[in-house]
Design an enzyme around this catalytic site. Structure first.
Site, short mmCIF file in Angstrom:
data_model
loop_
_atom_site.label_atom_id
_atom_site.label_comp_id
_atom_site.label_asym_id
_atom_site.label_seq_id
_atom_site.Cartn_x
_atom_site.Cartn_y
_atom_site.Cartn_z
N HIS A 1 0.83 -0.91 -0.01
CA HIS A 1 -0.04 0.06 0.15
C HIS A 1 1.19 1.19 0.06
O HIS A 1 1.37 1.70 1.15
CB HIS A 1 -0.91 0.03 1.19
CG HIS A 1 -1.85 0.93 1.54
ND1 HIS A 1 -3.26 0.77 1.37
CD2 HIS A 1 -1.59 2.55 1.47
CE1 HIS A 1 -3.60 1.94 2.21
NE2 HIS A 1 -2.58 2.77 1.92
N CYS B 1 -3.41 10.94 4.18
CA CYS B 1 -3.95 10.64 5.52
C CYS B 1 -4.18 11.56 6.40
O CYS B 1 -3.46 12.48 6.77
CB CYS B 1 -3.12 9.08 5.98
SG CYS B 1 -3.75 8.74 7.82
P1 HMG Z 1 -11.68 7.90 20.98
O1 HMG Z 1 -11.97 9.48 20.62
O2 HMG Z 1 -10.16 7.53 21.39
O3 HMG Z 1 -12.75 6.83 20.91
O4 HMG Z 1 -11.60 7.54 19.07
P2 HMG Z 1 -13.82 6.61 21.79
O5 HMG Z 1 -14.35 4.93 21.78
O6 HMG Z 1 -13.47 7.05 23.55
O7 HMG Z 1 -15.28 7.51 20.95
C1 HMG Z 1 -15.66 8.22 21.39
C2 HMG Z 1 -16.80 9.04 20.70
O8 HMG Z 1 -16.48 7.84 18.55
C3 HMG Z 1 -18.07 8.17 21.16
O9 HMG Z 1 -19.08 8.99 20.02
C4 HMG Z 1 -17.83 6.73 20.43
O10 HMG Z 1 -19.56 6.79 20.22
C5 HMG Z 1 -17.87 7.49 18.53
P3 HMG Z 1 -19.50 10.48 21.56
O11 HMG Z 1 -20.08 9.10 22.39
O12 HMG Z 1 -18.50 11.19 21.77
O13 HMG Z 1 -20.63 11.01 20.88
N1 HMG Z 1 -16.44 6.17 18.19
C6 HMG Z 1 -17.34 5.93 17.08
N2 HMG Z 1 -18.04 6.18 15.72
C7 HMG Z 1 -18.91 5.65 14.71
N3 HMG Z 1 -17.45 4.49 14.61
C8 HMG Z 1 -16.70 4.33 15.13
C9 HMG Z 1 -16.52 4.62 16.69
N4 HMG Z 1 -16.14 4.55 17.29
C10 HMG Z 1 -15.82 5.47 18.43
N5 HMG Z 1 -16.00 2.52 14.62
C11 HMG Z 1 -11.17 5.96 17.88
C12 HMG Z 1 -11.20 6.39 18.70
C13 HMG Z 1 -10.69 4.63 16.56
C14 HMG Z 1 -12.63 5.45 17.56
C15 HMG Z 1 -10.69 6.95 15.98
O14 HMG Z 1 -9.61 7.81 16.78
C16 HMG Z 1 -11.05 7.17 14.72
O15 HMG Z 1 -12.07 7.23 14.60
N6 HMG Z 1 -10.09 7.06 14.56
C17 HMG Z 1 -10.03 6.69 12.62
C18 HMG Z 1 -8.93 7.83 12.19
C19 HMG Z 1 -8.98 7.16 10.52
O16 HMG Z 1 -9.76 6.23 10.26
N7 HMG Z 1 -7.93 7.62 9.80
C20 HMG Z 1 -7.55 7.17 8.80
C21 HMG Z 1 -7.88 5.92 8.29
S1 HMG Z 1 -5.95 5.00 8.49
C22 HMG Z 1 -5.40 5.21 7.16
O17 HMG Z 1 -5.22 6.14 6.20
C23 HMG Z 1 -4.27 4.75 7.09
C24 HMG Z 1 -4.52 3.21 5.86
O18 HMG Z 1 -4.52 3.61 4.76
C25 HMG Z 1 -2.69 2.87 5.78
C26 HMG Z 1 -1.75 3.67 5.82
O19 HMG Z 1 -1.65 4.80 4.34
O20 HMG Z 1 -1.09 3.30 5.94
C27 HMG Z 1 -5.28 2.23 6.14
MG MG Z 2 -3.71 4.96 2.76
#
Ligand code: HMG
Ligand code: MG
Length: 296
Positions: A206, A239
């Site tokens: 990737h 990202c």
């Molecule tokens: P947090 O704030 O530590 O988690 O985030 P939490 O459990 O305390 O939840 C906070 C709030 O999010 C709560 O809502 C939860 O209900 C909600 P509130 O009570 O505040 O209203 N929540 C969710 N809502 C929807 N779907 C869920 C979910 N989980 C919790 N699944 C968390 C931790 C992991 C949720 C957060 O950090 C997060 O969503 N991160 C995602 C970041 C992301 O998407 N990054 C980009 C993708 S990775 C990438 O691009 C790399 C890749 O391409 C490979 C590469 O290139 O290297 C894959």
């Molecule tokens: Mg990526």
């Protein structure tokens, strides 16, 4: 290199659109994915079920999954960081899910707000639940070649995290050069080390194209026997938690290269270019594919 076939995982609708400043409507995303479904691609990462506060661009993934016209030949996967994400993905009938962690502690914290160790612990119940539903789980390891916060990354760290994901039940781990800093010699060295522990078919690559190295790095990976390549049509994306990360390698350019190498992808380049042009028009952004540009 021998003639062979390569599986392309199209990540444009997720990795691409998650980082685009202009948000698209559900209809536009659905039209985009429907066009991709007609190209011969067999795997499309169609969205993510992450916190909408963290990545607002993906907040409509639920509606998107429900509205796309599904081709039986395509696996529609979703990125899920935790059990909540898995449950949403299951409800939206994702065919497969992908979990994601990093080879760098700092990136893991910035991206999913926990340590690498904690991320693995979080994934165990997710994988257990997915398995109960006969849903395959793919893994991602970010920052395999370097981290925007921690700098150089030791191969041992990539190996250790990949091992944890495979042992936890991922059928494949996609090695992410999140900020595109790798060069072919480094990619070759890393994959050689990983191959001492894993089968080539457990690994995918990737590459983000930040430094223009992605195609060369894919070539080096193919040379090491890797046959699954992630790519993003029109080179969309980046990202949100890796400053300066430009889009993934453009799928059109990968398909062109593979075709020139005599490797089958099953993808119709014309249709792919059309899908890339459509989404760039809707986003009002330049097309990141050189092949699409050359085919005007
Ligand atoms: P947090 O704030 O530590 O988690 O985030 P939490 O459990 O305390 O939840 C906070 C709030 O999010 C709560 O809502 C939860 O209900 C909600 P509130 O009570 O505040 O209203 N929540 C969710 N809502 C929807 N779907 C869920 C979910 N989980 C919790 N699944 C968390 C931790 C992991 C949720 C957060 O950090 C997060 O969503 N991160 C995602 C970041 C992301 O998407 N990054 C980009 C993708 S990775 C990438 O691009 C790399 C890749 O391409 C490979 C590469 O290139 O290297 C894959
Ligand atoms: Mg990526």
């Amino acid at each position: 290199m021998t003639a062979d076939s390569v599986r392309i995982v199209e990540v444009g609708p997720r990795d691409g659109l998650q980082n685009e400043p202009s948000s698209l409507s559900v209809e536009q995303k659905v039209q985009f994915i429907d066009m991709l479904s007609e190209t011969g691609l067999t795997h499309i990462e169609a969205g993510s079920f992450v916190s909408p506060k963290w990545v607002p661009q993906m907040a409509s993934s639920d509606k998107v999954f429900r509205a796309i016209r599904r081709s039986p030949a395509v696996t529609y996967s979703a990125l899920t960081p935790n059990v909540k994400g898995l449950q949403l993905a299951l409800a939206a009938k994702a065919d497969e899910v992908a979990i994601f962690t990093a080879a760098s502690e700092a990136f893991c914290q910035k991206n999913i707000n926990c340590s690498i160790e904690e991320s693995i612990e979080r994934f165990l119940p997710l994988i257990e639940e997915a398995t109960k539903h006969n849903i395959n789980v793919r893994g991602y390891v970010s920052c395999i070649m370097g981290c925007p916060y921690d700098g150089d990354i030791d191969h041992k760290q990539v190996l250790a995290v990949t091992k944890k994901l495979i042992e936890a039940g991922c059928y494949e781990v996609s090695l992410g050069d999140t900020i595109g800093v790798g060069t072919a010699n480094k990619v070759t060295a890393l994959i050689r080390e990983l191959k001492q522990e894993f089968n080539e078919n457990q690994l995918a690559v990737h590459f983000h194209d930040t430094y223009g190295q992605a195609l060369t790095n894919i070539y080096a990976s193919l040379d090491q026997g890797i046959r699954t390549v992630d790519a993003s049509v029109a080179g969309l994306g980046g990202c949100p938690y890796a400053k300066g990360a430009s889009g993934n390698v453009a799928t059109e350019d990968v398909v062109y290269m593979l075709s020139g190498l005599g490797m089958r992808t099953g993808v119709n380049l014309e249709k792919l270019i059309k899908a890339g042009r459509y989404i760039c028009h809707e986003l009002n952004r330049p097309n990141g594919s050189k092949v699409a540009f050359a085919s005007h």
